[in-house]
Design a protein around this motif. Structure first.
Motif, PDB file in Angstrom:
ATOM      1  N   GLY A 174      -6.272  -0.089  -0.900  1.00 29.49           N
ATOM      2  CA  GLY A 174      -5.658  -1.291  -0.348  1.00 29.49           C
ATOM      3  C   GLY A 174      -4.291  -1.612  -0.901  1.00 29.49           C
ATOM      4  O   GLY A 174      -3.729  -2.658  -0.566  1.00 29.49           O
ATOM      5  N   ILE A 175      -3.740  -0.759  -1.766  1.00 31.32           N
ATOM      6  CA  ILE A 175      -2.416  -0.994  -2.355  1.00 31.32           C
ATOM      7  C   ILE A 175      -1.432   0.009  -1.765  1.00 31.32           C
ATOM      8  O   ILE A 175      -1.589   1.210  -1.941  1.00 31.32           O
ATOM      9  N   ILE A 205      -2.946 -10.557  -2.537  1.00 31.32           N
ATOM     10  CA  ILE A 205      -4.219 -10.055  -3.069  1.00 31.32           C
ATOM     11  C   ILE A 205      -5.241 -11.181  -2.975  1.00 31.32           C
ATOM     12  O   ILE A 205      -5.170 -12.171  -3.714  1.00 31.32           O
ATOM     13  N   ARG A 208     -11.357 -10.456  -1.642  1.00 32.04           N
ATOM     14  CA  ARG A 208     -11.988  -9.180  -1.262  1.00 32.04           C
ATOM     15  C   ARG A 208     -11.252  -7.991  -1.890  1.00 32.04           C
ATOM     16  O   ARG A 208     -11.878  -7.089  -2.453  1.00 32.04           O
ATOM     17  N   ARG A 209      -9.912  -8.024  -1.822  1.00 31.65           N
ATOM     18  CA  ARG A 209      -9.158  -6.907  -2.412  1.00 31.65           C
ATOM     19  C   ARG A 209      -9.287  -6.919  -3.936  1.00 31.65           C
ATOM     20  O   ARG A 209      -9.336  -5.871  -4.576  1.00 31.65           O
ATOM     21  N   TYR A 210      -9.336  -8.130  -4.522  1.00 32.43           N
ATOM     22  CA  TYR A 210      -9.482  -8.207  -5.976  1.00 32.43           C
ATOM     23  C   TYR A 210     -10.829  -7.632  -6.418  1.00 32.43           C
ATOM     24  O   TYR A 210     -10.915  -6.940  -7.444  1.00 32.43           O
ATOM     25  N   GLU A 212     -12.397  -5.195  -5.056  1.00 30.06           N
ATOM     26  CA  GLU A 212     -12.318  -3.735  -4.999  1.00 30.06           C
ATOM     27  C   GLU A 212     -11.507  -3.173  -6.172  1.00 30.06           C
ATOM     28  O   GLU A 212     -11.799  -2.078  -6.678  1.00 30.06           O
ATOM     29  N   LEU A 213     -10.480  -3.921  -6.606  1.00 33.31           N
ATOM     30  CA  LEU A 213      -9.596  -3.405  -7.646  1.00 33.31           C
ATOM     31  C   LEU A 213     -10.096  -3.688  -9.062  1.00 33.31           C
ATOM     32  O   LEU A 213      -9.715  -2.968 -10.002  1.00 33.31           O
TER      33      LEU A 213
END
Length: 219
Positions: A174-175, A205, A208-210, A212-213
């Protein structure tokens, strides 16, 4: 009375009577007529009160255009940060639907000799986006699903948010190049990341993206 005298007297009376008739006829009252009223010209119609009030209440074209422009600028404006090799770098306000080329024009144009290879000037802009002009294009990540990229990052250990390059951040799920540059700008502005939770403060961010990361990165 002699005939000659009688004839002279009759002539004098006739002349006197003629003068009297002329004086009486010249001094009689006469009727004076007013000049005719000309009809109004068809080329310049006289406006009725109703039409005059309608025209006075209607907004002028320039004022109406200004109102529409003000409403458009306030309703869907985009704030875009243009950095790098431009004449006026900084944050610029652009209308909704603007593209990269519009942001470059708002920044005064690109400096002579700048390499624009890899910069898509027809791409639509997003609010809060940063455009870096003249930066070398980042290497594209190997094609594959995001899960595979995340597995590769986990295999090599967590990616450090304080020391990773843009290429290393680009391998995270996602990045992309834009988000990787935002992370680098955030750590430069605030002196680094003291914890992974501060990653939420980076624009773009979400939760949801956080999620995953979080297992793939470290301070």
């Amino acid at each position: 009375m002699e005939p000659r005298t009688l004839a002279a007297l009759a002539l004098a009376l006739t002349v006197a009577l003629g003068f009297a008739v002329h004086h009486f006829w010249g001094g009689r009252p006469q009727v004076v007529q007013a000049p005719p009223v000309e009809p109004a010209s068809r080329s310049t119609p006289v406006p009725s009160p109703a039409s005059a009030s309608a025209h006075s209440s209607a907004p002028a074209p320039a004022a109406a255009a200004g109102t529409a422009l003000g409403a458009g600028a306030g309703g869907g404006a985009l704030l875009v940060d243009v950095a790098g090799e431009v004449r006026r770098p900084g944050v610029h306000r652009l209308p909704a639907g603007a593209r990269v080329a519009d942001a470059l024009r708002a920044a005064g144009g690109v400096r002579p000799g700048t390499d624009l290879h890899g910069l898509n000037r027809a791409r639509p802009l997003a609010d809060g986006e940063q455009i870096v002009v003249g930066a070398p294009p980042t290497a594209a990540a190997a094609p594959g699903p995001p899960a595979a990229a995340g597995a590769e990052a986990a295999a090599g250990g967590p990616v450090s948010l304080n020391s990773a390059t843009a290429e290393q951040l680009d391998t995270l799920p996602g990045i992309g190049p834009v988000m990787a540059q935002r992370i680098i700008d955030h750590r430069t502005e605030y002196g680094g990341f003291s914890s992974v939770e501060e990653l939420r403060e980076v624009s773009g961010i979400g939760e949801r993206r956080y999620a995953e990361l979080k297992p793939l990165v470290g301070p």
